[in-house]
Each structure stands twice: as structure tokens, then as C-alpha cells.
Design a protein around this motif. Structure first.
Motif, PDB file in Angstrom:
ATOM      1  N   UNK A   1      75.098  89.022 -16.184  1.00 23.57           N
ATOM      2  CA  UNK A   1      74.854  88.269 -14.609  1.00 23.57           C
ATOM      3  C   UNK A   1      75.248  86.802 -15.063  1.00 23.57           C
ATOM      4  N   UNK A   2      75.860  85.965 -13.955  1.00 26.29           N
ATOM      5  CA  UNK A   2      76.186  84.719 -14.136  1.00 26.29           C
ATOM      6  C   UNK A   2      76.983  84.515 -15.364  1.00 26.29           C
ATOM      7  N   UNK A   3      78.191  85.177 -15.632  1.00 29.22           N
ATOM      8  CA  UNK A   3      78.838  84.803 -16.841  1.00 29.22           C
ATOM      9  C   UNK A   3      79.434  83.558 -17.310  1.00 29.22           C
ATOM     10  N   UNK A   4      79.305  83.257 -18.517  1.00 32.84           N
ATOM     11  CA  UNK A   4      79.705  81.788 -18.762  1.00 32.84           C
ATOM     12  C   UNK A   4      81.029  81.632 -19.328  1.00 32.84           C
ATOM     13  N   UNK A   5      81.993  82.256 -18.622  1.00 31.09           N
ATOM     14  CA  UNK A   5      83.310  82.294 -19.132  1.00 31.09           C
ATOM     15  C   UNK A   5      84.142  81.536 -17.973  1.00 31.09           C
ATOM     16  N   UNK A   6      85.428  81.094 -18.486  1.00 29.99           N
ATOM     17  CA  UNK A   6      86.229  80.537 -17.539  1.00 29.99           C
ATOM     18  C   UNK A   6      86.841  81.617 -16.258  1.00 29.99           C
ATOM     19  N   UNK A   7      87.382  80.942 -15.328  1.00 27.55           N
ATOM     20  CA  UNK A   7      87.674  81.865 -14.184  1.00 27.55           C
ATOM     21  C   UNK A   7      88.760  83.072 -14.605  1.00 27.55           C
ATOM     22  N   UNK A   8      89.680  82.750 -15.365  1.00 28.12           N
ATOM     23  CA  UNK A   8      90.747  83.503 -15.688  1.00 28.12           C
ATOM     24  C   UNK A   8      90.104  84.598 -16.399  1.00 28.12           C
ATOM     25  N   UNK A   9      89.297  84.611 -17.497  1.00 30.11           N
ATOM     26  CA  UNK A   9      88.672  85.706 -18.018  1.00 30.11           C
ATOM     27  C   UNK A   9      87.633  86.477 -17.126  1.00 30.11           C
ATOM     28  N   UNK A  10      87.202  85.746 -16.269  1.00 29.31           N
ATOM     29  CA  UNK A  10      86.115  86.499 -15.342  1.00 29.31           C
ATOM     30  C   UNK A  10      87.160  87.528 -14.506  1.00 29.31           C
ATOM     31  N   UNK A  11      88.187  86.845 -13.961  1.00 30.82           N
ATOM     32  CA  UNK A  11      89.084  87.407 -13.072  1.00 30.82           C
ATOM     33  C   UNK A  11      89.726  88.883 -13.851  1.00 30.82           C
ATOM     34  N   UNK A  12      90.191  88.606 -15.269  1.00 32.23           N
ATOM     35  CA  UNK A  12      90.918  89.528 -15.632  1.00 32.23           C
ATOM     36  C   UNK A  12      89.961  90.799 -16.141  1.00 32.23           C
ATOM     37  N   UNK A  13      88.863  90.431 -16.472  1.00 30.95           N
ATOM     38  CA  UNK A  13      87.426  91.376 -16.608  1.00 30.95           C
ATOM     39  C   UNK A  13      87.084  92.145 -15.379  1.00 30.95           C
ATOM     40  N   UNK A  14      87.133  91.438 -14.166  1.00 28.51           N
ATOM     41  CA  UNK A  14      86.796  92.183 -12.908  1.00 28.51           C
ATOM     42  C   UNK A  14      87.751  93.104 -12.672  1.00 28.51           C
ATOM     43  N   UNK A  15      89.138  92.853 -12.677  1.00 31.48           N
ATOM     44  CA  UNK A  15      90.138  93.622 -12.412  1.00 31.48           C
ATOM     45  C   UNK A  15      90.158  94.761 -13.290  1.00 31.48           C
ATOM     46  N   UNK A  16      90.077  94.639 -14.546  1.00 28.40           N
ATOM     47  CA  UNK A  16      89.811  95.843 -15.542  1.00 28.40           C
ATOM     48  C   UNK A  16      88.743  96.804 -15.268  1.00 28.40           C
ATOM     49  N   UNK A  17      87.723  96.101 -14.973  1.00 26.88           N
ATOM     50  CA  UNK A  17      86.180  96.832 -14.661  1.00 26.88           C
ATOM     51  C   UNK A  17      86.622  97.843 -13.362  1.00 26.88           C
ATOM     52  N   UNK A  18      87.121  97.207 -12.401  1.00 30.44           N
ATOM     53  CA  UNK A  18      87.247  97.826 -11.162  1.00 30.44           C
ATOM     54  C   UNK A  18      88.184  99.061 -11.120  1.00 30.44           C
ATOM     55  N   UNK A  19      89.279  98.800 -12.150  1.00 34.99           N
ATOM     56  CA  UNK A  19      90.207 100.103 -12.225  1.00 34.99           C
ATOM     57  C   UNK A  19      89.335 101.113 -12.958  1.00 34.99           C
ATOM     58  N   UNK A  20      88.922 100.482 -14.288  1.00 29.40           N
ATOM     59  CA  UNK A  20      88.197 101.608 -15.147  1.00 29.40           C
ATOM     60  C   UNK A  20      86.967 102.363 -14.317  1.00 29.40           C
ATOM     61  N   UNK A  21      86.201 101.630 -13.488  1.00 26.78           N
ATOM     62  CA  UNK A  21      85.210 102.369 -13.041  1.00 26.78           C
ATOM     63  C   UNK A  21      85.609 103.505 -11.968  1.00 26.78           C
ATOM     64  N   UNK A  22      86.499 103.129 -11.175  1.00 24.42           N
ATOM     65  CA  UNK A  22      87.250 103.954 -10.146  1.00 24.42           C
ATOM     66  C   UNK A  22      87.908 105.201 -10.945  1.00 24.42           C
ATOM     67  N   UNK A  23      88.474 104.942 -12.033  1.00 18.25           N
ATOM     68  CA  UNK A  23      89.108 106.233 -12.715  1.00 18.25           C
ATOM     69  C   UNK A  23      88.054 106.994 -13.574  1.00 18.25           C
ATOM     70  N   UNK A  24      86.960 106.484 -14.260  1.00 14.92           N
ATOM     71  CA  UNK A  24      86.062 107.300 -14.989  1.00 14.92           C
ATOM     72  C   UNK A  24      84.937 107.526 -14.416  1.00 14.92           C
ATOM     73  N   UNK A  25      84.584 106.837 -13.219  1.00 16.04           N
ATOM     74  CA  UNK A  25      83.263 107.000 -12.310  1.00 16.04           C
ATOM     75  C   UNK A  25      82.055 107.043 -13.494  1.00 16.04           C
ATOM     76  N   UNK A  26      82.071 106.030 -14.402  1.00 20.52           N
ATOM     77  CA  UNK A  26      80.896 106.163 -15.300  1.00 20.52           C
ATOM     78  C   UNK A  26      79.903 104.999 -14.940  1.00 20.52           C
ATOM     79  N   UNK A  27      79.802 104.347 -13.906  1.00 17.32           N
ATOM     80  CA  UNK A  27      78.763 103.596 -13.253  1.00 17.32           C
ATOM     81  C   UNK A  27      78.331 102.454 -14.008  1.00 17.32           C
ATOM     82  N   UNK A  28      79.540 101.974 -15.009  1.00 17.24           N
ATOM     83  CA  UNK A  28      79.624 100.754 -15.653  1.00 17.24           C
ATOM     84  C   UNK A  28      80.146  99.614 -14.595  1.00 17.24           C
ATOM     85  N   UNK A  29      79.405  98.729 -14.477  1.00 18.71           N
ATOM     86  CA  UNK A  29      80.180  97.506 -13.823  1.00 18.71           C
ATOM     87  C   UNK A  29      80.505  96.525 -14.781  1.00 18.71           C
ATOM     88  N   UNK A  30      80.177  96.597 -15.932  1.00 22.27           N
ATOM     89  CA  UNK A  30      80.552  95.491 -17.080  1.00 22.27           C
ATOM     90  C   UNK A  30      80.399  96.179 -18.237  1.00 22.27           C
TER      91      UNK A  30
END
Length: 243
Positions: A128-157
Motif C-alpha cells: 500500500x502507498x508504494x514509494x516508487x516513482x510514477x513510471x514504475x508504479x504505472x508499468x507495474x499497474x499495467x502488468x498486474x492488471x493484464x496478469x490478473x485478468x489472464x491468470x485469475x490468481x487474485x493477486x493485485x500486487x
């Protein structure tokens, strides 16, 4: 002595001089009074990471230091540490100090609570409240959303390095480079349950990240197809009985 150890903490590192020693002291303070060991696995650092940790061994008797002879990546460093671990329960932390060791007892308690499902194999931290720069948070959010939709593993992070799991469960997982980012899906593939707990996240103390945003995103997308294939080929026997 090995039989009395109840909790092993594995920390993969690469070029984390300035962070490694402080992290080892934090882990020791948090787990003081428990039966534990901490295993720092240096993935062939080019800085003073090994020397920094080696100097602490007289001060921290629970500290073990393993060193790869060749650079092999974070997932291999985690696996090296888990194989060497002497406890049935293992926790992991990233070596940059951004994971808070104070969260380890909470994750451990959730995994080992009396009413936990018998198939529970891992409790993973969700930052929660990740202490990373904007670009890193954005890239992580995109990857997490794609992965979660594909694998349905319940992992937000899925990129959170702080986890607590049963050693036996981890050793059943298929190994590949970067598999540490897909542990929830891989645990589910082997029939284990996975739970999540919100955890703290901190600023990096020294040095810089070993990953680039584009490099991480590209690897995640490539590996995603592989994990999807692995899950499609899984067949569970429902247990085995000795006859």
C-alpha cells in the motif's frame, strides 16, 4: 539446532551495499526471541554487499550468507535460499530494504493461524502507498492488471517481494527465471490456497533498482504466456494414498 528452527527468512540480493546490513539488523530485531534463521543470497554482486554482510556474522548468529558463483537472477536466488532453508516455513524479502521486516510476523501469523485452511500454502504481501516513482508504479499497474485478468490468481500486487509460505509447497512449483512474480498462480496450479495481506512499503535506502520499467514489463508479458500454458497443462491427483 537445525530441527529447532521454525522460520527461515530468505533475502535475494544483487548490488545492495548500503542496504543489506541495515536490513539484516532489522530482521534480527523484529524476530528477536523466535527460533529463526535469515539466509541472504548474494547473486554475484559487483559491490561490497558480501563484505558488508560477512562483517555482521559475529554480531548476528542467525545470519547465513550464500553467494552465487554466477549471476542467475532473483528467482534463482530465492530458490537457492529456500533449498538451503532449515525451517518448514519460509519468508522472503527484497534486498533493497523497501519491504518492511515488521510485516513478517503478521504474514506468518496469518499462514499458521489455527483456523487456516489446510491447503493454505502462502500468504503474500500487497503493498500500500508504494514509494516508487510514477513510471514504475504505472508499468507495474499495467502488468498486474493484464496478469490478473489472464491468470485469475487474485493477486493485485504480484511484484511484492514479501511473502511467507510453506517450504514444501514452494519446492513443488516449476522453476523458471522470474517465477517469483507468478507465485500465486503457481501455488494455485499445485492445489494450494493463497491469501493476501496489506503491507508497508518504503523508500529505497541506497543504490538503484536492478530492473528497468520496459525490461520488467517485457519479461512479464513473455512469462505470462508460459504460466498460462503451465496452468492449462496441470492435472491434480487429489492427493495420494499409500497402498
Amino acid at each position: 539446532m537445525a530441527e529447532s528452527i521454525e522460520f527461515s527468512v530468505v533475502v535475494p540480493l544483487h548490488n545492495e551495499a548500503g542496504n543489506a546490513g541495515a536490513l539484516a539488523r532489522e530482521i534480527a530485531a523484529v524476530l528477536d526471541g523466535r527460533s529463526y534463521e535469515m539466509i541472504f543470497v548474494d547473486d554475484c554482486s559487483r559491490d561490497d554487499t558480501r563484505a558488508e554482510l560477512a562483517a555482521l556474522k559475529p554480531e548476528l548468529p542467525a545470519l547465513r550468507l550464500l553467494g552465487h558463483r554466477k549471476n542467475a537472477g532473483q528467482s534463482r536466488a530465492v530458490r537457492t535460499g529456500v533449498i538451503a532453508a532449515r525451517a518448514p516455513i519460509v519468508g522472503t524479502l527484497d534486498g533493497d530494504g523497501q519491504n518492511d521486516p515488521a510485516d513478517l510476523p503478521r504474514l506468518l501469523a496469518k499462514l499458521t493461524r489455527p483456523d487456516a485452511p489446510t491447503e493454505l500454502g502462502m500468504v503474500a504481501g500487497a503493498r500500500t502507498k508504494r514509494q516508487d516513482n510514477w513510471s514504475k508504479r504505472t508499468a507495474s499497474r499495467i502488468a498486474n492488471n493484464i496478469r490478473k485478468a489472464a491468470l485469475k490468481d487474485g493477486a493485485n500486487d504480484s511484484g511484492s517481494g514479501i511473502k511467507v509460505f510453506k517450504r514444501e509447497a514452494f519446492l513443488r512449483l516449476p522453476y523458471f527465471d522470474h517465477m517469483h512474480r507468478f507465485m500465486a498462480a503457481l501455488m494455485l496450479r499445485e492445489g494450494y490456497a493463497v491469501e493476501f495481506l496489506e503491507v508497508n512499503h518504503r523508500q529505497r535506502g541506497a543504490g538503484r533498482s536492478n530492473y528497468t520499467n520496459l525490461g520488467r514489463l517485457a519479461a512479464n508479458m513473455t512469462d505470462l504466456w508460459g504460466v498460462m500454458w503451465l496452468r492449462s497443462r496441470a492435472r491434480l491427483p487429489g492427493g495420494a494414498d499409500e497402498l
